[in-house]
Every structure is written in C-alpha cells, then in structure tokens.
Design an enzyme around this catalytic site. Structure first.
Site, PDB file in Angstrom:
ATOM      1  N   HIS A  51       1.937  -6.253  33.169  1.00  0.00           N
ATOM      2  CA  HIS A  51       0.458  -6.611  33.695  1.00  0.00           C
ATOM      3  C   HIS A  51       0.746  -7.294  35.183  1.00  0.00           C
ATOM      4  CE1 HIS A  51      -1.748  -5.768  29.795  1.00  0.00           C
ATOM      5  NE2 HIS A  51      -1.053  -4.804  30.258  1.00  0.00           N
ATOM      6  N   GLU A  53      -0.140 -10.449  35.800  1.00  0.00           N
ATOM      7  CA  GLU A  53       0.238 -11.847  35.916  1.00  0.00           C
ATOM      8  C   GLU A  53       1.910 -11.860  35.671  1.00  0.00           C
ATOM      9  OE1 GLU A  53      -3.531 -11.691  33.504  1.00  0.00           O
ATOM     10  OE2 GLU A  53      -1.893 -10.303  34.227  1.00  0.00           O
ATOM     11  N   CYS A  77      -5.349 -10.998  29.381  1.00  0.00           N
ATOM     12  CA  CYS A  77      -5.382 -10.292  28.147  1.00  0.00           C
ATOM     13  C   CYS A  77      -4.827 -11.184  26.960  1.00  0.00           C
ATOM     14  CB  CYS A  77      -4.645  -9.117  28.085  1.00  0.00           C
ATOM     15  SG  CYS A  77      -3.033  -9.020  28.193  1.00  0.00           S
ATOM     16  N   CYS A  86      -0.945 -11.621  28.206  1.00  0.00           N
ATOM     17  CA  CYS A  86      -0.611 -12.516  29.364  1.00  0.00           C
ATOM     18  C   CYS A  86      -0.874 -13.874  29.194  1.00  0.00           C
ATOM     19  CB  CYS A  86      -1.357 -11.898  30.560  1.00  0.00           C
ATOM     20  SG  CYS A  86      -0.662 -10.212  30.948  1.00  0.00           S
ATOM     21  N   THR A 200     -19.544  27.317  42.819  1.00  0.00           N
ATOM     22  CA  THR A 200     -18.811  26.460  43.999  1.00  0.00           C
ATOM     23  C   THR A 200     -17.462  27.001  44.052  1.00  0.00           C
ATOM     24  OG1 THR A 200     -19.947  24.218  43.487  1.00  0.00           O
ATOM     25  CG2 THR A 200     -17.784  24.195  44.409  1.00  0.00           C
ATOM     26  N   ASP A 204     -16.713  28.598  47.765  1.00  0.00           N
ATOM     27  CA  ASP A 204     -15.978  27.733  48.531  1.00  0.00           C
ATOM     28  C   ASP A 204     -14.376  28.032  48.289  1.00  0.00           C
ATOM     29  OD1 ASP A 204     -18.180  26.864  49.174  1.00  0.00           O
ATOM     30  OD2 ASP A 204     -17.978  24.583  48.305  1.00  0.00           O
ATOM     31  N   LEU A 208      -9.724  21.349  44.829  1.00  0.00           N
ATOM     32  CA  LEU A 208      -9.963  20.225  44.143  1.00  0.00           C
ATOM     33  C   LEU A 208      -8.740  19.236  43.861  1.00  0.00           C
ATOM     34  CD1 LEU A 208     -12.597  22.003  41.557  1.00  0.00           C
ATOM     35  CD2 LEU A 208     -12.846  20.915  43.759  1.00  0.00           C
ATOM     36  N   GLY A 306     -22.380  22.261  43.028  1.00  0.00           N
ATOM     37  CA  GLY A 306     -23.328  22.531  43.805  1.00  0.00           C
ATOM     38  C   GLY A 306     -24.629  22.072  43.121  1.00  0.00           C
TER      39      GLY A 306
END
Length: 365
Positions: A51, A53, A77, A86, A200, A204, A208, A306
């Site tokens: 984490h 910290e 946490c 932490c 789509t 197109d 993605l 769309g």
C-alpha cells in the site's frame, strides 16, 4: 506546513500512477515530509502489492524524524487483507502527524483507521474539502462498489453541437478532435471492461483498446449481440475477433436468437459466448448487463455503443456515470444519426474539462 496545496497536488499525481492497475483496490498516494521537504513517496501499484503508506516508508529506508508528517490520499486501512493494515505500519514508524485526503468509503471501515491512530496519540488532519472531493472522484469505481456492492456502469457519448453522433447511420464519423479522443483512451484504461453493441462492431470495426503513449492495453471487451450478427458468414472478420487481444473478447447473447452456424464460428475463433436474460423480443435485457459483470467478477464497464445501446441503458436506469463529450461541429445531413436526449439526465456534482474546442462533462447520474 508550507505549500500544503502543492503537497496535496503531488499526492494526487502519485496516486494516479496506479490508474487502472489496482482493481479491485483504490488508487492511493502517500508522501513523507520532513522540515517542509518531501523525503519519500509511494503509491499502490497493484492489488496484492504494498500500500502507498508502506511503499513510502520503505522508500525512506530509515526511521522518520520526530517531526515527520505523512500525507496519504485515502484513510489508512485498518483490516488485514492481502497485506497487513497500514495503521500498524504507521504506528510502528513513529510518525506522530498524519494528513488524510479522504475517508474510507466503506461504511464498515470509514473512520475506523483514524480512530486507531488518534487513540495512539497521532494527530490527524483531513484535507480541505475541495481536495477531499478530488480524492473521492479519483476512485469513483472503488467508491461506488464499496457503497452499493454493485459494479459501476458508465456511458460515453460524443455528440455534435446539434446532438448528432454520426454523419450517416452505419458509418464511422469523427466527432471530436484528437485531444478529446486521447482523453477517451485514458478513461478506457481506467475501466476493467468496455462494452459496445453489434451495430458499432459492424459499422466501425473498432479495436476497443486503450492506446496511450505508454502502452496499448485491452480491457475485457463485451459485445452485446443477441443474434450473433457480427459473426454472420457474410461479415468480414472483425478486429475484436482476430487481433492479439482476442482472448479479451466476449459476446453477450441470448439462447433464443442464437444462430447455430454463428455460434460454431465463435467457438472456432475462441470467442466466449455469455448468455444474458432476454426480454419479450428475445434480445438481451439492459438490466442483465450488471448481473453479467458480477458473474465475470468485473467491477466496472465503459459503454461506448451507439445511440441504440445508450438509449436502452439510459431508459432502463442502468447508467451510473455519464461522460458527455460535446463538439462545436454540426452534422446537418438528412441521414445524420442522433444521440439520445441527454439534457433530461441531471449529472450530480459535474466535472468539466476542455480540450481545445471540445468539452467534456462527467459525473454520476
């Protein structure tokens, strides 16, 4: 402390280094300051990793000075998960002053970490309200899941000044300029999944993926295609079904409308079919998207379909967060494709960004 706002800005910048890489955990940044100088910093890099910290304390590599101050973007946490709490690391460090960006959004944990530290004689100060809001917005996906136990469903619409999304139905159109499109890529990188409708994919042939200067990354790519129209024999193989991220592609379909030959083609291509609940017309119910996300253990989806997909999700009340890009362009051809009427949906606490002449307004619905 001198330059406290600059320090909070730095904490926010550090936290953002974990953008899209920490799911299902939040992005968190931390600084250790001694005599108004930053001596160490750290951020949460990935789920299961250290984490922020503890990363900052490890980066310091020594015992902090008695005057040391820890700034952290999210309440430390207080529970033992994949890593120790932490709060324990802070107590062990000897730091006596902690500045916190915002509270833990989990109702069961909110304020608990601060009480543990305060009871041990540590001075706690919350960031100014404007920074608290920014730190909360940074973790919009995590916060939503913590407070609702549901995955977050977001919708992105890019429309012209007269409310159009394409110059002609069935054909791709450039609505916004490069700077705004680059911003869309950044948001794609944040979400675990991206979703479009079959229309789509057919019009197109999108990839993605999130394409940034640093990388090309693929979220889980969901295609809503009840009839498997995108796998019809007369349709040329779409990028989603043939590129190097093909194993990230899933088709959401229904049992009743599946074509056996198209289903066979999906199997040959290694495309997984995921069945959702169907409505009276046999097509996938918009309400089933969220249940599918849960089944796939995905905490969020960025819908880029769309106007048909957008309208169905909006009308079903399935959109939690809206990204509305607006361009000064005008598509006034008779067959221009209109966006859903977004003016009827009120965005709560909207954030506005500007990219050259394009504008983005985003926030929870």
């Amino acid at each position: 402390m001198k330059n406290i706002n600059k320090l909070w800005e730095r904490v926010l910048t550090i936290a953002r280094k974990g953008w899209g890489k920490t799911h299902p955990n939040p992005m968190v940044g931390a600084l250790i300051v001694e005599d108004d100088e930053v001596v160490a910093e750290g951020y949460h890099k990935r789920a299961g990793g250290g984490h922020a910290e503890t990363e900052a304390l490890n980066a310091l590599g020594r015992k902090p000075q008695k005057s040391a101050v820890l700034l952290v973007s999210l309440e430390p946490c207080s529970t033992h998960g994949q890593t120790p709490p932490c709060t324990g690391a802070i107590l062990q460090s000897g730091i006596k002053r902690v500045l916190v960006g915002c509270l833990d959004p989990n109702p069961e944990h909110s304020g608990r970490g601060l009480k543990i530290l305060e009871n041990a004689g540590i001075e706690i100060t919350l960031a100014p309200k404007d920074f608290q809001a920014r730190f909360r917005r940074l973790n919009l996906i995590f916060n939503h899941q913590m407070t609702t136990s549901e995955p977050l469903v977001a919708l992105k619409i890019a429309e012209t000044a007269n409310g159009m999304v394409a110059e002609r139905s069935g054909h791709p159109s450039v609505v916004t300029e490069a700077e705004a499109r680059a911003d869309m890529m950044t948001w794609r990188r944040l979400f675990q999944a991206i979703c479009v409708g079959s229309g789509t994919v057919l019009a197109d042939d999108p990839s993605l993926t999130a394409r940034t200067e640093q990388e090309t990354w693929s979220p889980v790519r969901l295609v809503l295609d009840s009839t498997l129209a995108t796998l019809a024999s007369e349709v040329t193989l779409r990028k989603l079904y043939s590129d190097c991220f093909v194993n990230h592609t899933l088709i959401l379909t229904t049992t009743g409308l599946q074509n056996p030959q198209r289903a066979k083609r999906a199997k040959e291509l290694g495309i997984q079919l995921v069945e959702g609940a169907s409505g009276p017309n046999g097509r996938i119910l918009p309400e089933s998207l969220r249940s599918i996300l849960k089944k796939l253990e995905l905490n969020s989806v960025y819908c880029e379909g769309g106007p048909t997909l957008a309208k169905s999700l909006l009308e079903a009340g399935e959109i939690d967060y809206l990204f509305r890009y607006r361009s000064p362009r005008v598509f006034d051809q008779p067959d221009a494709l209109a966006a859903p009427n977004l003016d009827q949906y009120k965005i709560k606490d909207p954030v506005q960004n500007f990219f050259a002449e394009d504008q983005l307004t985003h926030g929870f619905l």
